[in-house]
Design a protein around this motif. Structure first.
Motif, PDB file in Angstrom:
ATOM      1  N   UNK A 197      -0.731  -0.424 -16.188  1.00 25.90           N
ATOM      2  CA  UNK A 197      -0.813  -1.792 -15.662  1.00 25.90           C
ATOM      3  C   UNK A 197      -2.012  -1.858 -14.719  1.00 25.90           C
ATOM      4  N   UNK A 198      -3.219  -1.717 -15.249  1.00 24.83           N
ATOM      5  CA  UNK A 198      -4.397  -1.551 -14.387  1.00 24.83           C
ATOM      6  C   UNK A 198      -4.734  -2.752 -13.521  1.00 24.83           C
ATOM      7  N   UNK A 199      -4.248  -3.922 -13.899  1.00 23.81           N
ATOM      8  CA  UNK A 199      -4.499  -5.105 -13.079  1.00 23.81           C
ATOM      9  C   UNK A 199      -3.545  -5.198 -11.892  1.00 23.81           C
ATOM     10  N   UNK A 200      -2.494  -4.355 -11.876  1.00 21.63           N
ATOM     11  CA  UNK A 200      -1.500  -4.450 -10.815  1.00 21.63           C
ATOM     12  C   UNK A 200      -1.284  -3.140 -10.052  1.00 21.63           C
ATOM     13  N   UNK A 201      -1.738  -2.028 -10.601  1.00 21.01           N
ATOM     14  CA  UNK A 201      -1.489  -0.729  -9.977  1.00 21.01           C
ATOM     15  C   UNK A 201      -2.792   0.019  -9.735  1.00 21.01           C
ATOM     16  N   UNK A 202      -2.937   0.546  -8.530  1.00 18.83           N
ATOM     17  CA  UNK A 202      -4.016   1.451  -8.175  1.00 18.83           C
ATOM     18  C   UNK A 202      -3.386   2.690  -7.546  1.00 18.83           C
ATOM     19  N   UNK A 250      17.282   6.886  -8.544  1.00 23.63           N
ATOM     20  CA  UNK A 250      15.978   6.231  -8.461  1.00 23.63           C
ATOM     21  C   UNK A 250      15.001   6.647  -9.550  1.00 23.63           C
ATOM     22  N   UNK A 251      15.363   7.614 -10.369  1.00 22.06           N
ATOM     23  CA  UNK A 251      14.409   8.160 -11.358  1.00 22.06           C
ATOM     24  C   UNK A 251      13.731   7.065 -12.188  1.00 22.06           C
ATOM     25  N   UNK A 252      14.468   6.096 -12.745  1.00 18.52           N
ATOM     26  CA  UNK A 252      13.765   5.066 -13.538  1.00 18.52           C
ATOM     27  C   UNK A 252      12.725   4.300 -12.739  1.00 18.52           C
ATOM     28  N   UNK A 253      13.046   3.968 -11.490  1.00 20.73           N
ATOM     29  CA  UNK A 253      12.114   3.185 -10.675  1.00 20.73           C
ATOM     30  C   UNK A 253      10.959   4.034 -10.150  1.00 20.73           C
ATOM     31  N   UNK A 254      11.128   5.345 -10.169  1.00 17.61           N
ATOM     32  CA  UNK A 254      10.072   6.259  -9.729  1.00 17.61           C
ATOM     33  C   UNK A 254       9.167   6.707 -10.865  1.00 17.61           C
ATOM     34  N   UNK A 255       9.554   6.451 -12.095  1.00 17.33           N
ATOM     35  CA  UNK A 255       8.801   6.989 -13.225  1.00 17.33           C
ATOM     36  C   UNK A 255       8.380   5.945 -14.245  1.00 17.33           C
ATOM     37  N   UNK A 265       0.806  -1.225   0.000  1.00 19.44           N
ATOM     38  CA  UNK A 265       0.000   0.000   0.000  1.00 19.44           C
ATOM     39  C   UNK A 265       0.836   1.271   0.000  1.00 19.44           C
ATOM     40  N   UNK A 266       2.152   1.152   0.120  1.00 21.09           N
ATOM     41  CA  UNK A 266       3.004   2.331   0.298  1.00 21.09           C
ATOM     42  C   UNK A 266       4.116   2.323  -0.750  1.00 21.09           C
ATOM     43  N   UNK A 267       3.845   3.009  -1.858  1.00 25.23           N
ATOM     44  CA  UNK A 267       4.807   3.117  -2.955  1.00 25.23           C
ATOM     45  C   UNK A 267       4.592   4.455  -3.639  1.00 25.23           C
ATOM     46  N   UNK A 268       5.625   4.973  -4.278  1.00 24.01           N
ATOM     47  CA  UNK A 268       5.560   6.334  -4.797  1.00 24.01           C
ATOM     48  C   UNK A 268       5.926   6.428  -6.272  1.00 24.01           C
ATOM     49  N   UNK A 269       5.415   7.481  -6.899  1.00 22.44           N
ATOM     50  CA  UNK A 269       5.749   7.813  -8.274  1.00 22.44           C
ATOM     51  C   UNK A 269       6.165   9.281  -8.320  1.00 22.44           C
ATOM     52  N   UNK A 270       7.192   9.573  -9.093  1.00 21.39           N
ATOM     53  CA  UNK A 270       7.656  10.943  -9.291  1.00 21.39           C
ATOM     54  C   UNK A 270       7.050  11.474 -10.582  1.00 21.39           C
ATOM     55  N   UNK A 271       6.532  12.700 -10.519  1.00 20.41           N
ATOM     56  CA  UNK A 271       5.787  13.282 -11.636  1.00 20.41           C
ATOM     57  C   UNK A 271       6.481  14.571 -12.100  1.00 20.41           C
ATOM     58  N   UNK A 288       9.915  -0.738 -14.840  1.00 23.96           N
ATOM     59  CA  UNK A 288      10.855  -0.891 -13.726  1.00 23.96           C
ATOM     60  C   UNK A 288      10.111  -1.170 -12.425  1.00 23.96           C
ATOM     61  N   UNK A 289       8.975  -0.526 -12.237  1.00 15.94           N
ATOM     62  CA  UNK A 289       8.162  -0.768 -11.047  1.00 15.94           C
ATOM     63  C   UNK A 289       7.695  -2.224 -11.000  1.00 15.94           C
ATOM     64  N   UNK A 290       7.192  -2.716 -12.118  1.00 17.92           N
ATOM     65  CA  UNK A 290       6.691  -4.086 -12.156  1.00 17.92           C
ATOM     66  C   UNK A 290       7.808  -5.092 -11.913  1.00 17.92           C
ATOM     67  N   UNK A 291       8.997  -4.812 -12.420  1.00 17.65           N
ATOM     68  CA  UNK A 291      10.131  -5.709 -12.170  1.00 17.65           C
ATOM     69  C   UNK A 291      10.470  -5.749 -10.687  1.00 17.65           C
TER      70      UNK A 291
END
Length: 331
Positions: free
Chosen positions: A110-115, A52-57, A7-13, A61-64
């Motif tokens: 990735x709508x089946x894996x990300x909300x 961390x930019x690739x994993x934040x955007x 439940x605790x993950x972040x994205x950089x915009x 990379x997030x799914x991996x």
């Protein structure tokens, strides 16, 4: 099988950063953060965020990372650096719209894996319902807020319409601090985060409990980051104060009773700390959290949960069952 839900993950915009870059208030905000964090932390943060930019955007990379950690689903929130509670009403509306739309677009890959969760401008209580509705209208599950806004604590009566609307809509409010008002006392050794974030969690939750917000809005879905900080495992002091101090006895019940109405992520690092959190709040109120991909988070939240509860109903509830209920997700 119940999915494993972080439940605790972040994205950089980057679009949010571009929108605020040329405003004088942004320069003042950066100067304040530099003063609060200290030069060593500022330099390390700059390097770490760059790495961390690739994993934040990037969704791939997030799914991996999720696959490597055994996580099926993430609830993705904006980086808390996107709050920008210094912004005037016009810019604040631009910020929350860009942030909400950015999270929604990221999750749609990735709508089946990300909300997702959006943000709201706490500095402008009259915009909060609008901002929450904007997030919900995009399919987000709620919004993330910090522990305070300049000049306002979460106990401020001006926030009551927001709490009421969040409760009525079933939106999740994710309490995730950014910044600490202890200022230069924490400006070295990264104490601004190591100590400051748990302090802010405890202060904000105490305002919500003692002021009666949770009495007035018993259906509010409130999720606290970082295991609720220092509050849950020292709640006995709050109970004692409520019993002996008439000025503290505003809420209807002892403060510890309200911990069973709040959800907490599992980001407390060690098995004994997680078991202590559950002793305080109940197994039904704890959900898996990693703080992906930041360095104060963990890459192995499921392994850490398993170290505390090797198998069984408690393990499965925290692994995903409680989050299914909290976020109204389908099994």
């Amino acid at each position: 099988m119940t999915p494993t839900i972080d439940v605790h993950a972040h994205v950089l915009l980057p679009e949010v950063d571009r929108a605020v870059a040329d405003f004088p208030g942004h320069a003042a905000h950066l100067a304040l953060e530099a003063r609060r964090n200290g030069p060593a932390a500022v330099e390390v943060n700059r390097r770490v965020i760059g790495e961390l930019i690739p994993r934040l955007t990037r969704v791939e990379a997030r799914l991996a990372d999720m696959d490597a950690a055994g996580v099926d689903v993430q609830i993705v929130s904006p980086s808390p650096s996107h709050y920008h509670y210094w912004a005037d009403p016009g810019l604040a509306r631009t910020v929350f719209r860009l942030a909400n739309e950015g999270v929604a677009a990221h999750c749609a890959e990735a709508p089946d894996r990300l909300h997702g969760l959006g943000i709201v401008p706490l500095q402008h209580p009259d915009l909060l319902v609008e901002a929450l509705d904007h997030a919900l209208g995009l399919g987000l599950r709620g919004v993330m807020i910090s522990s305070f806004a300049p000049g306002r604590e979460l106990s401020d009566p001006a926030y009551d319409p927001f709490w009421a609307h969040a409760a009525d809509t079933g939106a999740v409010i994710f309490l995730h601090p950014f910044g600490c008002t202890l200022d230069e006392r924490l400006d070295r050794y990264y104490l601004s985060n190591i100590v400051g974030q748990p302090v802010e969690n405890a202060v904000a939750l105490s305002h919500l409990i003692f002021s009666g917000v949770l009495d007035r809005h018993p259906n509010l879905r409130l999720l606290a980051a970082h295991g609720g900080g220092y509050l849950p495992t020292y709640i006995v002091r709050a109970d004692h104060g409520w019993e002996v101090r008439p000025d503290a006895r505003v809420c209807a019940e002892p403060p510890s009773a309200y911990l069973r109405r709040i959800w907490f992520d599992s980001l407390v690092y060690r098995p004994e700390a997680l078991r202590a959190l559950i002793d305080a709040v109940g197994v039904s109120q704890v959900v898996l959290g990693s703080d992906h991909p930041f360095d104060m988070g963990v890459t192995d939240p499921l392994d850490r949960l398993r170290a505390a509860f090797p198998d069984g109903d408690e393990f499965d509830a925290i692994r995903g069952g409680n989050a299914l209920r909290l976020f109204d997700l389908k099994d």
